[in-house]
Design a protein around this motif. Sequence first.
Motif, PDB file in Angstrom:
ATOM      1  N   HIS A 124     -17.354 -11.035 -11.127  1.00 60.46           N
ATOM      2  CA  HIS A 124     -16.101 -11.690 -11.496  1.00 60.46           C
ATOM      3  C   HIS A 124     -15.325 -12.081 -10.252  1.00 60.46           C
ATOM      4  N   PRO A 125     -15.465 -13.329  -9.793  1.00 65.16           N
ATOM      5  CA  PRO A 125     -14.795 -13.732  -8.557  1.00 65.16           C
ATOM      6  C   PRO A 125     -13.317 -14.099  -8.735  1.00 65.16           C
ATOM      7  N   GLY A 126     -12.957 -14.629  -9.899  1.00 65.15           N
ATOM      8  CA  GLY A 126     -11.671 -15.306 -10.075  1.00 65.15           C
ATOM      9  C   GLY A 126     -10.454 -14.431  -9.864  1.00 65.15           C
ATOM     10  N   THR A 127     -10.481 -13.216 -10.380  1.00 62.20           N
ATOM     11  CA  THR A 127      -9.304 -12.355 -10.271  1.00 62.20           C
ATOM     12  C   THR A 127      -9.104 -11.829  -8.854  1.00 62.20           C
ATOM     13  N   PRO A 128     -10.148 -11.370  -8.162  1.00 60.12           N
ATOM     14  CA  PRO A 128      -9.919 -10.994  -6.754  1.00 60.12           C
ATOM     15  C   PRO A 128      -9.331 -12.142  -5.933  1.00 60.12           C
ATOM     16  N   MET A 129      -9.789 -13.377  -6.190  1.00 61.32           N
ATOM     17  CA  MET A 129      -9.249 -14.529  -5.448  1.00 61.32           C
ATOM     18  C   MET A 129      -7.776 -14.745  -5.762  1.00 61.32           C
ATOM     19  N   ALA A 130      -7.419 -14.558  -7.036  1.00 63.93           N
ATOM     20  CA  ALA A 130      -6.023 -14.759  -7.434  1.00 63.93           C
ATOM     21  C   ALA A 130      -5.123 -13.663  -6.894  1.00 63.93           C
ATOM     22  N   LEU A 131      -5.627 -12.433  -6.928  1.00 68.03           N
ATOM     23  CA  LEU A 131      -4.758 -11.285  -6.632  1.00 68.03           C
ATOM     24  C   LEU A 131      -4.873 -10.776  -5.211  1.00 68.03           C
ATOM     25  N   ALA A 132      -5.650 -11.457  -4.400  1.00 69.62           N
ATOM     26  CA  ALA A 132      -5.764 -11.015  -3.010  1.00 69.62           C
ATOM     27  C   ALA A 132      -4.394 -10.855  -2.349  1.00 69.62           C
ATOM     28  N   PRO A 133      -3.441 -11.793  -2.548  1.00 69.17           N
ATOM     29  CA  PRO A 133      -2.124 -11.602  -1.914  1.00 69.17           C
ATOM     30  C   PRO A 133      -1.392 -10.365  -2.435  1.00 69.17           C
ATOM     31  N   VAL A 134      -1.621 -10.056  -3.712  1.00 65.57           N
ATOM     32  CA  VAL A 134      -0.972  -8.871  -4.285  1.00 65.57           C
ATOM     33  C   VAL A 134      -1.569  -7.615  -3.674  1.00 65.57           C
ATOM     34  N   GLY A 135      -2.905  -7.569  -3.654  1.00 62.33           N
ATOM     35  CA  GLY A 135      -3.566  -6.410  -3.059  1.00 62.33           C
ATOM     36  C   GLY A 135      -3.174  -6.262  -1.599  1.00 62.33           C
ATOM     37  N   TYR A 136      -3.163  -7.376  -0.903  1.00 57.53           N
ATOM     38  CA  TYR A 136      -2.804  -7.342   0.518  1.00 57.53           C
ATOM     39  C   TYR A 136      -1.396  -6.790   0.717  1.00 57.53           C
ATOM     40  N   THR A 137      -0.453  -7.342  -0.018  1.00 55.14           N
ATOM     41  CA  THR A 137       0.954  -6.966   0.175  1.00 55.14           C
ATOM     42  C   THR A 137       1.179  -5.495  -0.157  1.00 55.14           C
ATOM     43  N   LEU A 138       0.636  -5.109  -1.304  1.00 55.17           N
ATOM     44  CA  LEU A 138       0.848  -3.733  -1.747  1.00 55.17           C
ATOM     45  C   LEU A 138       0.237  -2.751  -0.761  1.00 55.17           C
ATOM     46  N   TRP A 139      -0.996  -2.984  -0.401  1.00 58.90           N
ATOM     47  CA  TRP A 139      -1.672  -2.024   0.469  1.00 58.90           C
ATOM     48  C   TRP A 139      -1.107  -2.047   1.893  1.00 58.90           C
ATOM     49  N   SER A 140      -0.943  -3.227   2.437  1.00 59.54           N
ATOM     50  CA  SER A 140      -0.580  -3.257   3.859  1.00 59.54           C
ATOM     51  C   SER A 140       0.886  -2.896   4.070  1.00 59.54           C
ATOM     52  N   LYS A 141       1.732  -3.243   3.110  1.00 56.55           N
ATOM     53  CA  LYS A 141       3.166  -3.039   3.352  1.00 56.55           C
ATOM     54  C   LYS A 141       3.721  -1.782   2.685  1.00 56.55           C
ATOM     55  N   PHE A 142       3.050  -1.273   1.655  1.00 57.94           N
ATOM     56  CA  PHE A 142       3.670  -0.184   0.892  1.00 57.94           C
ATOM     57  C   PHE A 142       2.812   1.068   0.707  1.00 57.94           C
ATOM     58  N   LEU A 143       1.553   0.872   0.427  1.00 64.51           N
ATOM     59  CA  LEU A 143       0.754   2.017  -0.003  1.00 64.51           C
ATOM     60  C   LEU A 143       0.786   3.134   1.037  1.00 64.51           C
ATOM     61  N   ARG A 144       1.130   4.316   0.590  1.00 70.90           N
ATOM     62  CA  ARG A 144       1.150   5.483   1.475  1.00 70.90           C
ATOM     63  C   ARG A 144      -0.198   6.184   1.343  1.00 70.90           C
ATOM     64  N   TYR A 145      -1.057   5.915   2.300  1.00 70.15           N
ATOM     65  CA  TYR A 145      -2.454   6.292   2.149  1.00 70.15           C
ATOM     66  C   TYR A 145      -3.040   6.452   3.535  1.00 70.15           C
ATOM     67  N   ASP A 146      -3.696   7.527   3.761  1.00 73.29           N
ATOM     68  CA  ASP A 146      -4.342   7.728   5.061  1.00 73.29           C
ATOM     69  C   ASP A 146      -5.835   7.464   4.914  1.00 73.29           C
ATOM     70  N   PRO A 147      -6.312   6.365   5.486  1.00 68.99           N
ATOM     71  CA  PRO A 147      -7.722   6.002   5.267  1.00 68.99           C
ATOM     72  C   PRO A 147      -8.709   7.079   5.709  1.00 68.99           C
ATOM     73  N   LYS A 148      -8.300   7.913   6.640  1.00 67.97           N
ATOM     74  CA  LYS A 148      -9.195   8.984   7.091  1.00 67.97           C
ATOM     75  C   LYS A 148      -9.169  10.187   6.159  1.00 67.97           C
ATOM     76  N   HIS A 149      -8.216  10.215   5.260  1.00 72.51           N
ATOM     77  CA  HIS A 149      -8.074  11.364   4.357  1.00 72.51           C
ATOM     78  C   HIS A 149      -7.770  10.869   2.952  1.00 72.51           C
ATOM     79  N   ALA A 150      -8.785  10.318   2.338  1.00 81.17           N
ATOM     80  CA  ALA A 150      -8.602   9.713   1.022  1.00 81.17           C
ATOM     81  C   ALA A 150      -8.275  10.756  -0.044  1.00 81.17           C
ATOM     82  N   ASP A 151      -8.393  12.014   0.317  1.00 82.30           N
ATOM     83  CA  ASP A 151      -8.088  13.071  -0.656  1.00 82.30           C
ATOM     84  C   ASP A 151      -6.712  13.694  -0.423  1.00 82.30           C
ATOM     85  N   TRP A 152      -5.922  13.091   0.404  1.00 83.83           N
ATOM     86  CA  TRP A 152      -4.558  13.607   0.626  1.00 83.83           C
ATOM     87  C   TRP A 152      -3.819  13.667  -0.712  1.00 83.83           C
TER      88      TRP A 152
END
Lengths: 696, 696
Positions: free
Chosen positions: B44-72
Amino acid sequence: MTDTATVAPKADPMLHEDGSPERLAIDTIRTLSMDAVQKANSGHPGTPMALAPVGYTLWSKFLRYDPKHADWPNRDRFVLSVGHASMLLYSLIHLAKIEEIDADGNKTGKEAVSLADIEQFRQLSSKTPGHPEYRHTTGVETTTGPLGQGCGNSVGMAIAERWLAARYNKDGFTLFDHDVYTLCGDGDMMEGVSAEAASMAGHLKLSNLCWIYDSNHISIEGATDLAFDEDVGLRFDAYGWNVIHIDDANDTAALARAIETFKSTTDKPTFIVVHSVIGYGSPKAGSEKAHGEPLGDENIRLTKQAYGWPEDKSFYVPDGVIEHFNGAIADRGAKLRDEWVALTDKYRTEHPELSAELDLLLKDELPEGWDADIPVFEADPKGLASRDSGGKVLNAIAAKVPWLIGGSADLAPSTKTDIKGQPSFEADNYGGRNFHFGIREHGMGAIVNGMALSHLRSYGSTFLVFVDYMRAPVRLSAIMEVGAVWVFTHDSIGVGEDGPTHQPIEHLATLRAVPGLDTLRPGDANEVAAAWKAVLKDASTPAALILSRQALPTLDRTKYASADGVEQGGYVLADSDGTPDVILIATGSEVSLAIDAHEKLSADGVKSRVVSMPSWHRYELQDAAYKESVLPRAVRARVAIEMAGSIGWDRYVGLDGATVTMSTFGASAPLAKLQDKFGFTVDNVVKVARQVMETK
Amino acid sequence: MTDTATVAPKADPMLHEDGSPERLAIDTIRTLSMDAVQKANSGHPGTPMALAPVGYTLWSKFLRYDPKHADWPNRDRFVLSVGHASMLLYSLIHLAKIEEIDADGNKTGKEAVSLADIEQFRQLSSKTPGHPEYRHTTGVETTTGPLGQGCGNSVGMAIAERWLAARYNKDGFTLFDHDVYTLCGDGDMMEGVSAEAASMAGHLKLSNLCWIYDSNHISIEGATDLAFDEDVGLRFDAYGWNVIHIDDANDTAALARAIETFKSTTDKPTFIVVHSVIGYGSPKAGSEKAHGEPLGDENIRLTKQAYGWPEDKSFYVPDGVIEHFNGAIADRGAKLRDEWVALTDKYRTEHPELSAELDLLLKDELPEGWDADIPVFEADPKGLASRDSGGKVLNAIAAKVPWLIGGSADLAPSTKTDIKGQPSFEADNYGGRNFHFGIREHGMGAIVNGMALSHLRSYGSTFLVFVDYMRAPVRLSAIMEVGAVWVFTHDSIGVGEDGPTHQPIEHLATLRAVPGLDTLRPGDANEVAAAWKAVLKDASTPAALILSRQALPTLDRTKYASADGVEQGGYVLADSDGTPDVILIATGSEVSLAIDAHEKLSADGVKSRVVSMPSWHRYELQDAAYKESVLPRAVRARVAIEMAGSIGWDRYVGLDGATVTMSTFGASAPLAKLQDKFGFTVDNVVKVARQVMETK
């Protein structure tokens, strides 16, 4: 009596003066309900007591229903979605003097629900079971109890009315113009299925549909605001419904005005929010204690006292109440039905073809030659997916049976269930035959049941794995014995790359386990044709057609047995001379695998038999001699092959056989990889066959 | 390229100037998604293409997540309810450089999703299956795909956060304050389960919950207005949510403002409606053709051209993109996690007991002596309902395990699942342990899964027949291997007067058919105790506890075998000397019936054995020797007794045995009448036992 909750009806200005026929009828419904629950020592008194004025007003003032002809096709439908309040419906049926129609459709002249029946509430074989049962009690339009289902059914009934009107009404011939009323409660409103159905009804602008929502603020655990404080009316605004609020369920004048508004609304369904007091008039009024248990003798006495009712009388129907209530309904209903009968007589002359078609439809019969154009599929090793052959067969039948209608929960391009060249059923075309149910499997199920209850041969389709979302309506189709057809495609790990969430494993077993449901998994295109044929012949057995995503070889029926054996559920498809050394049993996509294994075994000198077993349900209905001819008791080396869980197959393979089946969830990969991984290969089947031969 | 649908991003004022890291990252997500689907030839390509800006914004600007410790434990949760858009999530995981945690909880130092993994999208054993799978791919918080489930899970996760905060946060110790974000689509919004969950979330005022609704107006059959034109935002108003509209998914500034608004809202959940174009930038943009199939090589070329992307490069991640994206997340996340670790160290000193408790909780372990107070029930011929003994056992354990929490879909007074003396979980008391899920079984199921995913030992209860409303979450608990406990009471025709709609027949089989689900139907109070014990020991196996409405005798365990045999799933409860003539196998309420038949047979000189078989799942895990000791292969005279459908029992009784089971739906009547009618009497069991002895 508690201070806060009890409402003393005498002091209630909304009520008509004591002794009025209206008041007497309402209190008769209430007291019959209390008394029946008390005698049964089981049941739900509170809602019938609260909603008696609603039932009274709707039935006596509006419902177009002829009590002597409960099967009049253009009757208004009354759906008690709050099925636990069954005593409300039984009381209404009794007071309306609805006459019984037996299982064969004959009018017996008996009361559908007598006072004696009410006294036998919830007893074995009585006409008054705990929840209303379609086919069991005349006047019950659908089996309810599991919450939200009646709401969904009612959308299907409203759709059916619009469809029938679009197809059969002609200038001067309004054969169909009935309304559908539903009584629902907080439970219905919390269930997602009613949300799905309501969204669909709003989208379709079903102005013949009226839901009356009993907002009593009480659920089993206590006040509804423990879990539920949304603005339900606003939600229905969002769905595009006409929303009306009534402050007091006892305000019959306001109720009547609201129903008038419904009747004059032409562009949307109507939602009437009625605020009521559960267990009205009793010491338990307004409390969850009035919901699901008898009030108790002393409380009943106090309640009757509050009603101004004779305290010492049980199951008491005052003189004149039946005359008043039945009279109002019968006068209106008989007149309307008589006019309708006269109209249909005239219609028979002016529109003979449509008239003949309608007769068949209403008798659940099919037109002559309905199956004449079902294709015969030529042998083809490449073959086609059974969803594809299914679509072709469906279309061949649909061309002959205009009331075969249905659709998909947004998967028609994949389930292949569109009727080609036919428009969609939409608000601007109620004659359409292709339904877009949206991504609402549960709503679809309940809606299709409602359509089937109005004699439309209806189908609903989705991927097999999503039957999980619509188990309740599938089950109810079996309980009610309505011939809904459930088309479930993408039936195994054959789904491939979508992975375990989309690959059914246990679903075949879960459908086979439903009593009375005919679950068919045909093995090639000609079995698909035979399956559709078998299914449509019987309008009182719902069926689940289980179809593949991937292509299946079309077997050479000159070499192997005819697909007519589908009718018997299981049949010998390929055999060797004499008693077989081993029997391979398969369904669906594994039939051709079994055939390939059989050929390999034959080449190796092993006498094997292949049994195609598309329907366990049908097979179990065969006599012992037939079963012995297919699966001889003495042959214990048996292998069942199916890309699904093994549960149930032991019935046919026994303790000495084996299964080539799935014991885990699937995985995301192209199918060929999965077949290797999980052992669905000729080599593995042959290996397992040899193992069971050795063990025996 | 089509005229209407294509949006040329260069002309789009909402987009940042070409070549910006933001734009590069967003287009990397888009092109990885297109390329992966194309290579897999599926997806399913269409939704990732549409929502890439949403995923980008949420993850890069807001998500509190340590990539080295995904189980935090205090990480924000990101739920992709639109599971078919899995490539969006895999792209985000890859660009964020989330590091793998293996099945044993060890950090391997590898990328959770490498570029090579993305190139293996949808292939066998890859880290990138068709839909995101919990436990399989680090960074996936829950398994999604069946629509609406992720929405429900996210409500459970938000509940869990609130509960953990209420219990473990102390002055100066904010251990828990994470948020839960969910990406959902039109399908999610049409499904009833999300409606149930949303109503619940609004009721509970879960201000830590944010759903981002991708309104793209496209579904598989075409434009959503074929089936869906309600005002979704207004509906969420009705549920009590904060509703924000964003006109263009590419407007990352507006997205950021909306998320800021969410973060500053403290009294309700937030619903952000984002209007997007499916397949953004491609010739298929805005069409259902962009949804579920590869775009095609030429379309991909044209799309890359429109993005200003190198047309000849596949799986291309421009230099600096990972640094930019991972950098933003890792900087914020690592800092927050480091502070959290320091805080928990201090907490260990200042709140040692709570700290120790929390450690256990997060490790899915149980406190020392957690089962010490489980009652031993004295022999008692009258006995008690297993729902009652279930309630007592649950309470004994709950007193020792504070994070054992759950509730019922408005049936707690009947399912007996309330934890006594504990408050309800409500908006004004997030420390409560009793949950009122409302009459929303499906929502309950999805919510309980979400709670379990946050390490709470969670249970949900209703009547067994209503498992039909919640099959999907029960299945998902098994796919995900989370230790949710499903308490299903009123488990047979023992329901009595409520009749066939409320009497489970096929439901035991449908649960036993789910791979990895432990379905236990204990036969008396001591088996109930053993069942709860067995179930809670294993936090990675979900269980369905099947309990009776009616009283069951408490067996004399000095006379019969210990209930410890429950651990093995099936065990010899009563026996005769030597090889038995006949074996009676039973579960639940029929165990005592089997015992009574055994006693009668013994008195008549027949050597019978009674096998109590509460869990087929457990029994099947035993070795062959144990099974032979319970059900010797040579003894073929076997009778299974269960007030449910027979399907599956043939595994234990074989072709020569028999079952005393239900072959139809039940009926409305007091239980004793039903037992007579359907043959659940000592006389009938003895008769059938003698028949199978003769046949053999």
